[in-house]
Design an enzyme around this catalytic site. Structure first.
Site, mmCIF file in Angstrom:
data_model
loop_
_atom_site.group_PDB
_atom_site.id
_atom_site.type_symbol
_atom_site.label_atom_id
_atom_site.label_comp_id
_atom_site.label_asym_id
_atom_site.label_seq_id
_atom_site.Cartn_x
_atom_site.Cartn_y
_atom_site.Cartn_z
ATOM 1 N N ASP A 70 -11.744 -0.276 15.840
ATOM 2 C CA ASP A 70 -10.613 -1.099 15.391
ATOM 3 C C ASP A 70 -9.295 -0.318 15.466
ATOM 4 O O ASP A 70 -8.415 -0.467 14.615
ATOM 5 C CB ASP A 70 -10.827 -1.626 13.962
ATOM 6 C CG ASP A 70 -12.106 -2.457 13.846
ATOM 7 O OD1 ASP A 70 -12.617 -2.908 14.885
ATOM 8 O OD2 ASP A 70 -12.602 -2.629 12.715
ATOM 9 N N GLY A 71 -9.195 0.557 16.441
ATOM 10 C CA GLY A 71 -7.974 1.333 16.628
ATOM 11 C C GLY A 71 -7.891 2.588 15.775
ATOM 12 O O GLY A 71 -6.922 3.331 15.865
ATOM 13 N N SER A 86 -0.233 -6.199 8.342
ATOM 14 C CA SER A 86 -0.189 -4.843 8.882
ATOM 15 C C SER A 86 -0.721 -4.935 10.294
ATOM 16 O O SER A 86 -0.737 -6.018 10.887
ATOM 17 C CB SER A 86 -1.084 -3.953 8.006
ATOM 18 O OG SER A 86 -1.004 -2.603 8.405
ATOM 19 N N GLY A 87 -1.195 -3.801 10.838
ATOM 20 C CA GLY A 87 -1.946 -3.862 12.089
ATOM 21 C C GLY A 87 -3.416 -4.029 11.735
ATOM 22 O O GLY A 87 -3.754 -4.357 10.596
ATOM 23 N N ASP A 88 -4.272 -3.757 12.705
ATOM 24 C CA ASP A 88 -5.704 -3.925 12.456
ATOM 25 C C ASP A 88 -6.256 -2.865 11.490
ATOM 26 O O ASP A 88 -7.280 -3.080 10.843
ATOM 27 C CB ASP A 88 -6.460 -3.875 13.782
ATOM 28 C CG ASP A 88 -6.065 -5.040 14.689
ATOM 29 O OD1 ASP A 88 -6.082 -6.186 14.200
ATOM 30 O OD2 ASP A 88 -5.719 -4.807 15.865
ATOM 31 N N ARG A 125 -0.556 4.495 0.604
ATOM 32 C CA ARG A 125 -1.125 5.553 1.447
ATOM 33 C C ARG A 125 -2.346 5.000 2.149
ATOM 34 O O ARG A 125 -2.806 3.901 1.824
ATOM 35 C CB ARG A 125 -1.512 6.755 0.578
ATOM 36 C CG ARG A 125 -2.575 6.395 -0.449
ATOM 37 C CD ARG A 125 -2.695 7.396 -1.584
ATOM 38 N NE ARG A 125 -2.884 6.657 -2.833
ATOM 39 C CZ ARG A 125 -4.016 6.075 -3.204
ATOM 40 N NH1 ARG A 125 -5.077 6.128 -2.438
ATOM 41 N NH2 ARG A 125 -4.108 5.418 -4.334
ATOM 42 N N GLN A 126 -2.853 5.787 3.078
ATOM 43 C CA GLN A 126 -4.084 5.409 3.754
ATOM 44 C C GLN A 126 -5.214 5.337 2.720
ATOM 45 O O GLN A 126 -5.255 6.138 1.785
ATOM 46 C CB GLN A 126 -4.415 6.449 4.831
ATOM 47 C CG GLN A 126 -5.545 5.991 5.712
ATOM 48 C CD GLN A 126 -5.657 6.818 6.969
ATOM 49 O OE1 GLN A 126 -5.464 8.024 6.929
ATOM 50 N NE2 GLN A 126 -5.963 6.180 8.081
ATOM 51 N N THR A 166 0.846 -1.203 0.000
ATOM 52 C CA THR A 166 0.000 0.000 0.000
ATOM 53 C C THR A 166 0.877 1.246 0.000
ATOM 54 O O THR A 166 1.972 1.269 0.558
ATOM 55 C CB THR A 166 -0.948 0.038 1.215
ATOM 56 O OG1 THR A 166 -0.164 0.125 2.399
ATOM 57 C CG2 THR A 166 -1.826 -1.193 1.279
ATOM 58 N N GLY A 225 -0.633 -2.617 16.520
ATOM 59 C CA GLY A 225 -1.884 -3.077 17.112
ATOM 60 C C GLY A 225 -2.353 -4.281 16.324
ATOM 61 O O GLY A 225 -2.956 -4.153 15.269
HETATM 62 P P1 ADP Z 1 -0.413 -0.133 13.124
HETATM 63 O O1 ADP Z 1 -0.915 -1.233 13.984
HETATM 64 O O2 ADP Z 1 1.055 -0.115 13.100
HETATM 65 O O3 ADP Z 1 -1.017 1.176 13.487
HETATM 66 P P2 ADP Z 1 -2.272 -0.299 10.906
HETATM 67 O O4 ADP Z 1 -2.486 -1.427 9.968
HETATM 68 O O5 ADP Z 1 -3.308 -0.119 11.950
HETATM 69 O O6 ADP Z 1 -0.851 -0.453 11.611
HETATM 70 O O7 ADP Z 1 -2.122 0.991 10.036
HETATM 71 C C1 ADP Z 1 -2.075 2.281 10.558
HETATM 72 C C2 ADP Z 1 -2.724 3.239 9.594
HETATM 73 O O8 ADP Z 1 -1.999 3.337 8.393
HETATM 74 C C3 ADP Z 1 -4.128 2.845 9.194
HETATM 75 O O9 ADP Z 1 -4.951 3.966 9.327
HETATM 76 C C4 ADP Z 1 -4.007 2.474 7.726
HETATM 77 O O10 ADP Z 1 -5.198 2.767 7.045
HETATM 78 C C5 ADP Z 1 -2.899 3.386 7.280
HETATM 79 N N1 ADP Z 1 -2.139 2.964 6.092
HETATM 80 C C6 ADP Z 1 -2.269 1.867 5.323
HETATM 81 N N2 ADP Z 1 -1.311 1.832 4.356
HETATM 82 C C7 ADP Z 1 -0.555 2.951 4.527
HETATM 83 C C8 ADP Z 1 0.582 3.488 3.853
HETATM 84 N N3 ADP Z 1 1.148 2.859 2.825
HETATM 85 N N4 ADP Z 1 1.092 4.656 4.315
HETATM 86 C C9 ADP Z 1 0.565 5.276 5.391
HETATM 87 N N5 ADP Z 1 -0.514 4.825 6.067
HETATM 88 C C10 ADP Z 1 -1.076 3.679 5.631
#
Ligand code: ADP
Ligand code: MG
Length: 553
Positions: free
Chosen positions: A530-531, A217-219, A194-195, A192, A251
């Site tokens: 979900d965090g 990833s995380g949740d 970005r968000q 991925t 998480g």
């Molecule tokens: P963590 O447990 O480390 O927080 P998450 O899976 O919960 O990991 O992701 C944290 C956030 O990053 C989420 O809001 C997710 O949507 C967002 N995200 C997903 N891919 C990316 C990316 N490539 N760059 C930045 N943020 C991203």
């Protein structure tokens, strides 16, 4: 290769021997072994002298993810090779429980002069091992409606390179890619950028191409994927796509839950990854509860793990700055937040789950609640002061509620028809009173509210010990104001093993519910799903039993 049928060895396996052969070890051609394959084990007996008692081992095929037959690079060598990949549960030095560790057993097959014949022999073994390896043969017999992913399976594996300590890709390269290759699971890696990238991707994806969507990833990334699937016009079909989870974040609540359901004990983050990878290779698919959440702006979203307000939500968000310490960020955040413990004002109501209508579990006996129909459910009626019998949201008095997109009339109406995803049958619109069978919690001063639908809130937080993936239950916890810092810390420490539930803390209430409504009254605060932070304001939730599909143990 010397091939004959051997007598089954009663000490090691009661099932008959399907194949027998004599090979040398790939790494040490001086060691000759007699190898027998039964339905349950690969039994390796050293024919060369070895210490007594250690000459024979039975390797359980339950721990085997796959195997490979191949020719040597050297053309002059007529031998073929058979490599079998196991991930048995072993106890490591200084570690309290057992965890899975890779163990490769590799044999040189060279009984014949013809290289092709040797390879054919090795391939015959490989096929036979694969047929018996870590593949649950049939769905659960107790009616849990499980299935097994077909082989060969095609997975889309989504990795968030930013998650956790920023090491998800390294962890994938070191552990997951080799394991999936050994198991013969084909997958396409999607990194991925970005968000919401993953959310957009699964919203548009041709799902017929994939047997499973796997998240590393995380949740937070799975939250994106689930909501992306449920935003599709064909959501009913889309949400049946099996989803897998590999912990790569800080998480990792669902990954820890999946590991817990497999019956394994608490492990470190990397051991958790290997465990989840192993379960992914097994490919057992179960139903998973999803919870529909209505926000004040009229937005509806879906949650698979938790909803939090107060202490837990604040810790989750404030601890973002400690993400470099990985899963330990919650411990650090908890200690920091304890120092500035605060009270959160709000109203809470819930619809009890049928089997738990009146009887909330341990620690809840002092709870004073008032049913919406006016019947006090407290064992001590003298504690019941007159309270409004219903509450509905006070969006208009709450600044933060005037969020984007809020229309004046009935914005929180049940999403049936208007949005994709299943209709909610238990929730009235968020601005309407609740039905009479709901329980209104009498208190308005809280330290936290936590709704869980899987066992683990984080790797070392067994928040809902008796939750199962598809019990159709929201495990609602709330802690009333008045709890001391020491008592709250004790609750969180007990949560590592799920002991908070039986701790008889008079400030904590645990109720099993189908739906809930929370109306925060404190002007500022955080609600997480979900965090992930969502809009602050009145919110309500309803569980949809077994709506999703989860690859689990
Ligand atoms: P963590 O447990 O480390 O927080 P998450 O899976 O919960 O990991 O992701 C944290 C956030 O990053 C989420 O809001 C997710 O949507 C967002 N995200 C997903 N891919 C990316 C990316 N490539 N760059 C930045 N943020 C991203
Ligand atoms: Mg559940």
């Amino acid at each position: 290769m010397d091939q004959r049928t051997a007598e089954p060895d009663r000490n090691y396996s009661i099932s008959p021997v399907s194949l027998y052969g004599e090979f040398t070890l790939t790494g040490n051609p001086k060691v000759r072994c007699a190898v027998s394959l039964t339905e349950r084990d690969l039994i390796v007996q050293r024919l060369t002298s070895a210490p007594a008692g250690r000459s024979k081992v039975a390797l359980s095929l339950k721990d085997c993810v796959g195997c490979r037959a191949y020719r040597a690079d050297d053309n002059a060598d007529p031998a073929a090779y058979l490599a079998v990949y196991f991930y048995p549960l072993t106890r490591r030095w200084m570690s309290p429980g057992r965890s899975r560790h890779r163990a490769e057993h590799s044999f040189r097959v060279a009984a014949l002069q013809d290289p092709r014949a040797n390879l054919e022999e090795a391939e015959k073994w490989a096929r036979a091992v694969r047929e018996r390896a870590a593949r649950p043969q049939s769905p659960r017999s107790d009616g849990g409606a499980l299935s097994v992913l077909s082989r060969p399976s095609r997975m889309m594996l989504l990795v968030n390179p930013q998650s956790g300590k920023g090491q998800a890709l390294t962890l994938y390269n070191n552990h997951i890619q080799p394991m999936l290759n050994e198991a013969g699971v084909t997958h396409t890696l999607v990194i991925t950028e970005r968000q919401n990238h993953a959310r957009e991707l699964v919203k548009e994806a041709d799902l017929s191409q994939w047997d499973a969507l796997v998240i590393m990833s995380g949740d937070g990334l799975l939250f994106e994927v689930i909501n992306g699937l449920l935003e599709r016009a064909d959501w009913e079909e889309a949400i049946r796509t099996p989803m897998g989870i590999l912990p790569g974040g800080s998480g990792n609540g669902l990954a820890a839950s999946v590991h817990h359901y497999s019956g394994a004990s608490l492990v470190s983050t990397e051991e958790l990854l290997v465990s989840c990878g192993f379960l992914l290779c097994q490919g057992l698919v179960a139903h998973m509860d999803l919870v529909s959440i209505h926000l004040c702006s009229g937005l509806r979203l879906f949650s698979f793990l938790s909803m939090a307000w107060g202490f837990v939500a604040d810790v989750d968000i404030e601890s973002e700055k400690y993400r470099h310490v990985g899963a330990a960020r919650f411990t650090v955040g908890t200690l920091v937040r304890l120092a500035s413990l605060r009270v959160y004002r709000g109203r809470l109501a819930y619809l009890p789950a049928p089997e738990d209508d009146h009887s909330e579990v341990e620690g809840s006996r002092n709870d004073v609640t008032l049913r919406c129909n006016g019947q006090a459910s407290s064992p001590d009626p003298s504690r019941d002061s007159p309270r409004p019998k219903t509450f509905h949201n006070s969006c208009h008095s709450n600044n933060s509620c005037k969020a984007r997109g809020r229309r004046e009339s009935a914005p929180c109406r049940s999403a049936s028809g208007a949005l994709a995803g299943p209709p909610d049958s238990l929730l009235p619109p968020l601005d309407q009173p609740l039905p009479g069978d709901w329980v209104v919690v009498q208190e308005e001063d809280f330290v936290l509210m936590l709704a869980m639908y899987q066992s683990h809130l984080a790797e070392d937080l067994l928040a809902a010990p008796d939750a199962t993936p598809d019990d159709g239950v929201i495990h609602l916890f709330y802690v009333r104001a008045g709890i001391s810092r020491a008592a709250l810390l004790k609750l969180f420490l007990a949560m590592e093993k799920g002991a908070h539930v039986g701790a008889n803390c008079r400030h904590m209430v645990h109720a099993k519910v189908r739906a809930l409504r929370l109306e925060p009254l404190s002007p500022k605060g955080v609600i997480t799903v979900d965090g992930e932070v969502v809009e602050y304001g009145p919110v309500q939730a309803e569980v949809h039993r077994g709506l999703g599909r989860l690859i689990t143990g």
